[in-house]
Design a protein around this motif. Structure first.
Motif, PDB file in Angstrom:
ATOM      1  N   ASP A 119       1.670   3.447  -2.238  1.00  0.00           N
ATOM      2  CA  ASP A 119       0.866   3.952  -3.311  1.00  0.00           C
ATOM      3  C   ASP A 119      -0.859   4.060  -2.856  1.00  0.00           C
ATOM      4  OD1 ASP A 119       0.794   1.253  -2.846  1.00  0.00           O
ATOM      5  OD2 ASP A 119      -0.209   0.784  -4.752  1.00  0.00           O
ATOM      6  N   ASP A 120      -1.044   3.292  -1.714  1.00  0.00           N
ATOM      7  CA  ASP A 120      -2.252   3.508  -1.003  1.00  0.00           C
ATOM      8  C   ASP A 120      -2.322   4.854  -0.208  1.00  0.00           C
ATOM      9  OD1 ASP A 120      -3.625   1.110  -2.289  1.00  0.00           O
ATOM     10  OD2 ASP A 120      -2.683  -0.042  -0.620  1.00  0.00           O
TER      11      ASP A 120
ATOM     12  N   TYR B  31     -11.252   5.712  -5.854  1.00  0.00           N
ATOM     13  CA  TYR B  31     -12.311   5.636  -4.808  1.00  0.00           C
ATOM     14  C   TYR B  31     -13.712   5.864  -5.394  1.00  0.00           C
ATOM     15  CZ  TYR B  31      -8.607   6.088  -1.212  1.00  0.00           C
ATOM     16  OH  TYR B  31      -7.528   5.801  -0.266  1.00  0.00           O
TER      17      TYR B  31
ATOM     18  N   LEU C 198      -2.605   7.730  -2.827  1.00  0.00           N
ATOM     19  CA  LEU C 198      -3.813   7.650  -3.307  1.00  0.00           C
ATOM     20  C   LEU C 198      -4.808   8.384  -2.643  1.00  0.00           C
ATOM     21  CD1 LEU C 198      -5.707   7.192  -5.951  1.00  0.00           C
ATOM     22  CD2 LEU C 198      -6.007   4.662  -4.813  1.00  0.00           C
TER      23      LEU C 198
ATOM     24  N   GLN D  71     -11.377   2.368  -1.411  1.00  0.00           N
ATOM     25  CA  GLN D  71     -10.839   1.983  -2.827  1.00  0.00           C
ATOM     26  C   GLN D  71     -11.744   0.925  -3.466  1.00  0.00           C
ATOM     27  OE1 GLN D  71      -6.768   1.026  -3.525  1.00  0.00           O
ATOM     28  NE2 GLN D  71      -6.119   2.210  -1.556  1.00  0.00           N
TER      29      GLN D  71
END
Length: 617
Positions: free
Chosen positions: A556-557, A595, A560, A586
């Motif tokens: 997920d990071d 962000y 993103l 983040q």
């Protein structure tokens, strides 16, 4: 006999106050439909050649009423027999239990003419009002149909409905007509010619109209993306009509006789086309004709594109034996035999599923601005970040993408890569390109499944591309981009992740070669902070043995970060492409992730943020 449920009994009782509607029967349960049928007689304020003053209808109300479906259909006895816009094709059904025709009006249409007469949203869940709303809406539809007001000038054009009962589902036929291809067809009304078919890898039972040629064999237009030749001996022809292929008001022909009648209205000689086609196709199998006509965006507007519908033709023998009593013509064919037997009036047309895959259609739910879609983009690195960036670019409409990577997919990659287990052992660039070609069939997505070359070979590889995105995080890649030279400046974007993908480093530049020294100087202050976090966390290993340390980051990071990369690309494309480093960190505020753009200072090394003004992304 089943007892009528209270909600349906109450709903039918509420119809007594509807002006112009009379309930002619008590509700009857139709087991095959899991619905209750109610027979109605509706009176139209506007009678016409196609709409009698009184017509009979059957309302089918789902047994779960007030939930479930409601449909109102013309009765087989005394119902409408013609097809109108905003109505399903109105024919006698094949189902033995049905005592109604198939022509259900589209009563939940956003049509403005219906809205003016019976506006307001459907009262779903209201047992007293929901059936009444449908009947009032049907009356409104009937009134405007009789007054010939179903086709309003400021409403979207509606193509005639393809006959579902005649649909041949063996395969799908695809074309890519749009406003940009319309100039190729202007002035060709009534003409016909040949076309060549292509195959789309990854799409089973799908063929695409690849090349259109006129009756002299000269090219008219080609599909925006080249496809593989068909292995099957498909034979294709196109035939352009001057206006929609319908019988009034809006009925798509179901037989060759109906097609002839529709053609006669527009002075289109159907039998002349059959003779021309039969002379060329005798003895050949799998013959498909695209019948098309110009269509506008809005009713009664100017044409903007061609709508095609594919029809599968019956076999035409090489030499047609004459019917008893008729002499064959010198070439062995017999026009009367063609008209009466092979293409006889009662013979049904065999329609094929036909789809327009023009980018404007495929991307109608969301895409990039035109300047990005028209760009050619090379992505270096098809790892977790690069493959996700490529996915977003392809699905948002970029027409030409190159993916470069020499690595193969390993089991450990699956935790955050866009590829799946079936791709294990495959080159990442090749597998990613193949997957995305399936998601964007009218784009050109290719792969370079090798190490990034250097020097002249690198210059040649990237010459066709306006934008180069590096997602490898490797200095060696950037050095090679710095050593190459392009006479026309490229737009570069380097995207790399910090520890655990908590930081994203974006360096944009527009130059004839990547400005590596400028990049290195800008990113240098951040490297100490990154090394500190790596040192504190320790190395991540995949298992026992001689392994290299892994880059730790959740999917997920990474995803993103890919979204932020693409958003930054879009931001840069809309303004001046300046040489600058943008660092994003983040942030998690009350459960909302995002962000923030940050500047380097001593606090950054300890993990604190110093957001720039307006720096949220």
């Amino acid at each position: 006999m089943e007892e009528v449920p209270d909600p349906i009994r109450i709903a039918v009782g509420r119809l007594s106050g509807v002006h112009g509607a009379v309930v002619e029967s008590s509700p009857e349960f139709v087991q095959a439909e899991s619905s209750w049928s109610v027979r109605l007689r509706l009176t139209s304020r506007h009678a016409s050649d196609f709409v009698p003053e009184e017509t009979r209808w059957v309302a089918l109300v789902d047994a779960s009423y007030p939930a479930g479906r409601i449909g109102i259909y013309p009765d087989l006895k005394g119902g409408l027999v013609h097809t109108f816009p905003h109505q399903d094709r109105n024919v006698v059904p094949s189902a033995e239990h049905a005592t109604w025709r198939t022509g259900k009006p589209c009563l939940d249409s956003p049509s403005q003419c219906l809205g003016r007469i019976a506006g307001g949203p459907e009262p779903k869940g209201d047992m007293e009002q929901r059936l009444r709303w449908h009947v009032e809406r049907c009356l409104a539809w009937l009134h405007v149909a009789g007054d010939e007001q179903l086709m309003m000038n400021d409403e979207p054009f509606e193509v005639p409905q393809c006959p579902e009962e005649l649909l041949n589902t063996r395969f799908r036929v695809v074309h890519d007509e749009g406003h940009d291809t319309w100039p190729s067809w202007k002035g060709r009304d009534g003409q016909y010619g040949e076309l060549q078919w292509g195959l789309m890898p990854g799409f089973e039972k799908t063929i695409v109209a690849e090349k259109f040629l006129d009756d002299r064999g000269e090219m008219i237009r080609v599909c925006r993306r080249a496809h593989q030749p068909t292995a099957e001996p498909w034979v294709g022809y196109w035939w352009l009509w001057p206006s929609p292929m319908v019988l009034p008001p809006w009925h798509t022909p179901g037989t060759w006789a109906e097609l002839r009648r529709a053609g006669a209205r527009m002075k289109v000689d159907v039998d002349r086309f059959i003779r021309w086609m039969a002379h060329r196709v005798g003895g050949k199998k799998a013959v498909i004709v695209l019948i098309g006509y110009p269509i506008p965006t809005l009713w009664n507007g100017n044409p903007v594109e061609v709508h095609w519908q594919a029809i599968f033709l019956p076999d035409v023998p090489t030499r047609i034996k004459p019917t008893k009593g008729f002499r064959p013509s010198p070439n062995g064919s017999n026009e009367r035999l063609l008209q009466q037997e092979i293409f006889g009036g009662a013979k049904k047309l065999s329609y094929l599923r036909t789809s327009n895959w023009h980018p404007d259609r495929l991307q109608a739910r969301g895409r990039f601005p035109s300047d990005i879609r028209a760009s050619s983009i090379a992505i270096i690195g098809a790892g977790a970040l690069g493959s996700t960036v490529a996915e977003i670019l392809a699905r948002c409409g970029v027409a030409n993408i190159l993916i470069v990577d020499h690595d193969d997919l390993e089991p450990g990659n699956l935790v955050r890569h866009t590829l799946i287990g079936a791709d294990l052992g495959c080159n990442k660039a090749t597998a990613t390109a193949a997957r995305l070609q399936g998601a964007a069939p009218m784009s050109s997505i290719s792969a370079h499944a090798a190490m990034l070359p250097s020097g002249d070979r690198l210059q040649q590889l990237l010459e066709p591309f306006d934008i180069v995105i590096d997602c490898t995080g490797e200095d060696e890649v950037l050095r090679r981009l710095a050593e190459a030279w392009w006479s026309i400046p490229r737009r570069f974007l380097s995207a790399s992740l910090g520890f655990a993908a908590k930081r994203l480093f974006l360096f944009g530049a527009q130059a004839c070669a990547f400005p590596f020294d400028e990049f290195a100087a800008a990113v240098k202050p951040w490297l100490a902070a990154e090394r500190s976090q790596w040192s504190t966390a320790g190395e991540t290993l995949e298992g026992a043995g001689c392994w290299s340390p892994l880059f730790p980051a959740r999917c997920d990071d990474v995803w993103l970060s890919a979204v932020a990369t693409v958003k930054y690309l879009e931001f840069m494309a809309q303004g001046t492409w300046v040489n600058a480093l943008r660092v994003l960190e983040q942030s998690l505020v009350e459960g909302t992730a995002g962000y923030q753009a940050v500047e380097f200072d001593a606090l950054s090394a300890s993990g604190a943020n110093v957001p720039q003004e307006g720096g949220a992304l």
